[in-house]
Write a protein that holds these residues in place. Structure first.
Motif, PDB file in Angstrom:
ATOM      1  N   HIS A  74      -6.295  69.773 -16.670  1.00 24.69           N
ATOM      2  CA  HIS A  74      -5.716  70.080 -14.898  1.00 24.69           C
ATOM      3  C   HIS A  74      -6.888  71.519 -14.773  1.00 24.69           C
ATOM      4  O   HIS A  74      -7.259  71.427 -13.707  1.00 24.69           O
ATOM      5  N   SER A  75      -7.447  71.033 -15.853  1.00 23.88           N
ATOM      6  CA  SER A  75      -9.072  72.474 -15.745  1.00 23.88           C
ATOM      7  C   SER A  75     -10.322  71.734 -14.894  1.00 23.88           C
ATOM      8  O   SER A  75     -10.893  72.625 -15.129  1.00 23.88           O
ATOM      9  N   LEU A  76      -9.931  70.378 -15.194  1.00 26.80           N
ATOM     10  CA  LEU A  76     -11.065  70.066 -14.039  1.00 26.80           C
ATOM     11  C   LEU A  76     -10.861  70.243 -12.304  1.00 26.80           C
ATOM     12  O   LEU A  76      -9.449  69.543 -12.216  1.00 26.80           O
ATOM     13  N   PRO A  77     -11.771  69.844 -11.642  1.00 28.65           N
ATOM     14  CA  PRO A  77     -11.368  69.875 -10.275  1.00 28.65           C
ATOM     15  C   PRO A  77     -10.569  68.168  -9.863  1.00 28.65           C
ATOM     16  O   PRO A  77     -10.486  67.270 -10.969  1.00 28.65           O
ATOM     17  N   TYR A  78      -9.318  68.598  -9.091  1.00 27.11           N
ATOM     18  CA  TYR A  78      -8.886  67.348  -8.855  1.00 27.11           C
ATOM     19  C   TYR A  78      -8.550  66.984  -7.851  1.00 27.11           C
ATOM     20  O   TYR A  78      -9.237  67.763  -6.373  1.00 27.11           O
ATOM     21  N   SER A  79      -9.154  65.650  -6.924  1.00 32.83           N
ATOM     22  CA  SER A  79     -10.027  64.889  -6.084  1.00 32.83           C
ATOM     23  C   SER A  79      -8.682  63.716  -4.925  1.00 32.83           C
ATOM     24  O   SER A  79      -8.508  63.434  -6.363  1.00 32.83           O
ATOM     25  N   SER A  80      -8.099  64.213  -4.355  1.00 35.82           N
ATOM     26  CA  SER A  80      -7.242  63.191  -3.375  1.00 35.82           C
ATOM     27  C   SER A  80      -8.025  62.134  -3.645  1.00 35.82           C
ATOM     28  O   SER A  80      -8.259  61.317  -3.033  1.00 35.82           O
ATOM     29  N   GLY A  81      -9.451  61.842  -2.772  1.00 33.44           N
ATOM     30  CA  GLY A  81     -10.096  60.762  -3.584  1.00 33.44           C
ATOM     31  C   GLY A  81     -10.279  60.629  -1.162  1.00 33.44           C
ATOM     32  O   GLY A  81     -10.604  59.823  -0.673  1.00 33.44           O
ATOM     33  N   ALA A  86     -11.165  68.812  -0.602  1.00 37.31           N
ATOM     34  CA  ALA A  86     -11.496  68.451  -1.273  1.00 37.31           C
ATOM     35  C   ALA A  86     -11.597  69.359  -2.217  1.00 37.31           C
ATOM     36  O   ALA A  86     -10.839  70.024  -3.106  1.00 37.31           O
ATOM     37  N   PRO A  87     -11.806  68.332  -3.386  1.00 40.78           N
ATOM     38  CA  PRO A  87     -11.677  68.690  -4.992  1.00 40.78           C
ATOM     39  C   PRO A  87     -11.825  69.963  -5.940  1.00 40.78           C
ATOM     40  O   PRO A  87     -13.261  70.884  -4.921  1.00 40.78           O
ATOM     41  N   ALA A  88     -11.276  70.623  -5.812  1.00 41.74           N
ATOM     42  CA  ALA A  88     -11.265  71.404  -6.888  1.00 41.74           C
ATOM     43  C   ALA A  88      -9.891  71.971  -8.185  1.00 41.74           C
ATOM     44  O   ALA A  88      -9.437  70.974  -7.392  1.00 41.74           O
ATOM     45  N   VAL A  89     -10.354  73.125  -8.335  1.00 37.74           N
ATOM     46  CA  VAL A  89      -9.440  72.719 -10.104  1.00 37.74           C
ATOM     47  C   VAL A  89      -8.152  73.224  -8.878  1.00 37.74           C
ATOM     48  O   VAL A  89      -7.642  74.452  -7.989  1.00 37.74           O
ATOM     49  N   LEU A  90      -6.641  72.208  -9.844  1.00 35.81           N
ATOM     50  CA  LEU A  90      -5.476  72.831  -8.750  1.00 35.81           C
ATOM     51  C   LEU A  90      -4.907  74.500  -9.856  1.00 35.81           C
ATOM     52  O   LEU A  90      -5.066  74.619 -10.661  1.00 35.81           O
ATOM     53  N   VAL A  91      -4.202  75.305  -8.439  1.00 42.77           N
ATOM     54  CA  VAL A  91      -3.771  76.451  -8.695  1.00 42.77           C
ATOM     55  C   VAL A  91      -2.612  76.523  -9.529  1.00 42.77           C
ATOM     56  O   VAL A  91      -1.602  76.111  -9.497  1.00 42.77           O
ATOM     57  N   GLN A  92      -2.264  77.265 -10.759  1.00 45.19           N
ATOM     58  CA  GLN A  92      -1.232  77.205 -11.190  1.00 45.19           C
ATOM     59  C   GLN A  92      -0.572  78.544 -11.492  1.00 45.19           C
ATOM     60  O   GLN A  92       0.380  78.918 -12.114  1.00 45.19           O
ATOM     61  N   ASN A  93      -0.562  79.064 -10.556  1.00 43.03           N
ATOM     62  CA  ASN A  93      -0.162  80.948 -10.133  1.00 43.03           C
ATOM     63  C   ASN A  93       0.116  80.702  -9.657  1.00 43.03           C
ATOM     64  O   ASN A  93      -0.245  80.733  -8.332  1.00 43.03           O
ATOM     65  N   ASN A  94       0.723  81.778  -8.778  1.00 44.15           N
ATOM     66  CA  ASN A  94       1.430  82.137  -7.130  1.00 44.15           C
ATOM     67  C   ASN A  94       0.231  83.127  -6.823  1.00 44.15           C
ATOM     68  O   ASN A  94       0.152  83.666  -5.969  1.00 44.15           O
ATOM     69  N   ILE A 202      -6.868  71.067  -1.399  1.00 43.22           N
ATOM     70  CA  ILE A 202      -7.094  70.002  -2.252  1.00 43.22           C
ATOM     71  C   ILE A 202      -6.036  69.006  -2.261  1.00 43.22           C
ATOM     72  O   ILE A 202      -6.890  68.113  -2.528  1.00 43.22           O
ATOM     73  N   LEU A 203      -4.455  68.712  -2.382  1.00 40.61           N
ATOM     74  CA  LEU A 203      -3.895  68.035  -2.391  1.00 40.61           C
ATOM     75  C   LEU A 203      -3.943  66.913  -0.956  1.00 40.61           C
ATOM     76  O   LEU A 203      -4.014  65.541  -1.419  1.00 40.61           O
ATOM     77  N   GLY A 204      -4.335  67.644   0.438  1.00 45.05           N
ATOM     78  CA  GLY A 204      -3.518  66.358   1.217  1.00 45.05           C
ATOM     79  C   GLY A 204      -2.609  65.969   1.325  1.00 45.05           C
ATOM     80  O   GLY A 204      -1.644  66.556   0.900  1.00 45.05           O
ATOM     81  N   ALA A 205      -3.234  64.611   1.183  1.00 43.43           N
ATOM     82  CA  ALA A 205      -1.494  63.522   1.396  1.00 43.43           C
ATOM     83  C   ALA A 205      -1.815  63.254   0.040  1.00 43.43           C
ATOM     84  O   ALA A 205      -0.593  62.028  -0.041  1.00 43.43           O
ATOM     85  N   ALA A 206      -2.642  63.461  -1.308  1.00 42.63           N
ATOM     86  CA  ALA A 206      -2.426  62.632  -2.305  1.00 42.63           C
ATOM     87  C   ALA A 206      -0.978  62.631  -2.716  1.00 42.63           C
ATOM     88  O   ALA A 206      -0.048  63.411  -2.284  1.00 42.63           O
ATOM     89  N   ASP A 207      -0.585  61.320  -3.506  1.00 42.42           N
ATOM     90  CA  ASP A 207       0.461  60.743  -4.366  1.00 42.42           C
ATOM     91  C   ASP A 207      -0.040  60.869  -5.619  1.00 42.42           C
ATOM     92  O   ASP A 207       1.148  60.106  -6.269  1.00 42.42           O
ATOM     93  N   ASP A 208      -1.017  60.853  -6.412  1.00 40.43           N
ATOM     94  CA  ASP A 208      -1.042  60.535  -7.433  1.00 40.43           C
ATOM     95  C   ASP A 208      -0.947  61.270  -8.354  1.00 40.43           C
ATOM     96  O   ASP A 208      -1.497  61.523  -9.421  1.00 40.43           O
TER      97      ASP A 208
END
Ligand code: ZN
Length: 353
Positions: A74-81, A86-94, A202-208
């Motif tokens: 999770h500490s790597l940028p996520y890219s939806s493709g 835009a690829p970035a590290v997902l935020v896991q806190n409010n 970051i997520l866009g319409a990603a489903d993976d």
């Protein structure tokens, strides 16, 4: 040592599930830590607990190490493709990014290790474990059992410096209901990330997302496959026939126990793998698997370590014993070959004696 306690009664097990349901329904989840904590406690109960009602002492550090494994990817940028995101590290806190994610990102930026196993040999890893363990101790361990406007220590209590004690019957219930606990925690974890407005771009319409957050690294599986070919030959573990394009299969299905343990991986035909699917394998396979664990344990550890997987032979055996014991009590069938299943009986459990 005190004699083991009997397993919790059916009523006590139901009571446990009711509390768990309330925890998810009424708890306050500002970060994803509580989901990681539940998964960590359940993993450790499977690996270190017993099939009786005994309490289980865990070091906070063991939980901290499990957090690093869970948040590593999770500490790597996520890219939806998708071009719109835009690829970035997902935020896991409010609020600001979760401290555990930031600590692992910073550590990874200064170190070439591609897995927590490889990282453990690097300078600075002990410091990372300490930082993460402190966060776990100060945050989710303090707050997990707050729900419904009060505190209900139904899972654990502090047991002196740096330790928690899972209460009698809790390790049993976590083992018994392991897939349910995993699924609940993961579903809520994914929802938490999706619902954080800062993740939208970051997520866009990603489903993976589930794949990114919880699946094995493809690259590691390839390294493992090459090693297994040398060790076991180019044949399918299940049918014994030659195989050209082999899958790396989790012998104890990944759906039952979603951690990559090197000793749990075998080569298989894609067709055998698909047919076995999420089922446990039947007795002849189990006997062969245990024999291989015994005879090739060290070689498997070496291959697994190169691939960046967890390499503890005894832990894998424990997970195997737990999986078959659970299947026996759940009256599950075992997979022998394509479209052929057999009942799991007591003889399976005696293999582990
Ligand atoms: Zn096969």
């Amino acid at each position: 040592m005190p004699p083991p306690l009997p397993p919790p009664s059916p009523e006590a097990q139901l009571w446990f599930l009711t509390k768990l349901q309330r925890l998810f329904g009424e708890g306050d989840f500002t970060a994803t830590y509580k989901f990681a904590l539940l998964i960590s406690l359940a993993d450790l109960a499977v690996e270190l607990g017993a099939d009786d009602g005994s309490e289980l002492i865990l070091a906070n550090r063991q939980i901290g190490e499990r957090f690093i494994a869970l948040y590593w990817q999770h500490s790597l940028p996520y890219s939806s493709g998708h071009p719109s995101s835009a690829p970035a590290v997902l935020v896991q806190n409010n609020g600001a990014q979760a401290a555990v994610v930031s600590a692992i990102s910073t550590f990874r930026a200064n170190c070439a290790a591609t897995s927590p196993q490889a990282a453990a040999r690097q300078p600075g890893f002990r410091a990372l474990v300490s930082v993460v363990t402190s966060t776990v101790s100060a945050q989710p361990l303090n707050y997990l059992q707050n729900f419904g406007g009060g505190t209900d220590e139904f899972l654990y209590e502090r047991a002196g410096a740096g330790k928690v004690r899972l209460k009698p019957g809790v390790a049993y219930c976590l083992r018994r209901f392991y897939p349910l606990v995993q699924q609940l925690a993961r579903t809520h974890w994914i929802d938490h990330i999706k619902q954080n407005s800062r993740n939208q771009s970051i997520l866009g319409a990603a489903d993976d997302l589930e794949d990114f957050l919880f699946s094995s690294s493809r690259q590691s599986l390839q390294v493992m496959a090459a090693g297994l070919r040398k060790l076991d030959g180019t044949k399918c573990f299940y049918c014994g026939n030659a195989v050209s394009t082999a899958d790396v299969d989790h012998y104890i299905p990944f759906s039952l126990y979603p951690r990559d343990l090197a000793h749990n991986l075998v080569l298989a035909h894609p067709s055998c793998n698909r047919s076995k699917s999420d089922t446990l394998a039947a007795l002849p396979h189990l006997e062969r698997w245990l024999e291989r664990l015994h005879d090739k344990g060290d070689a498997l550890a070496e291959i697994g370590s190169a691939a960046g997987f967890q390499t503890d032979r005894l832990v894998t055996r424990q997970v195997g014993a737990w999986a078959y014991t659970s299947a026996l009590s759940g009256r599950s069938k075992a997979w022998l070959k394509a479209n052929y299943y057999t009942s799991i009986d007591d003889s399976y459990a005696t293999c582990f004696d």
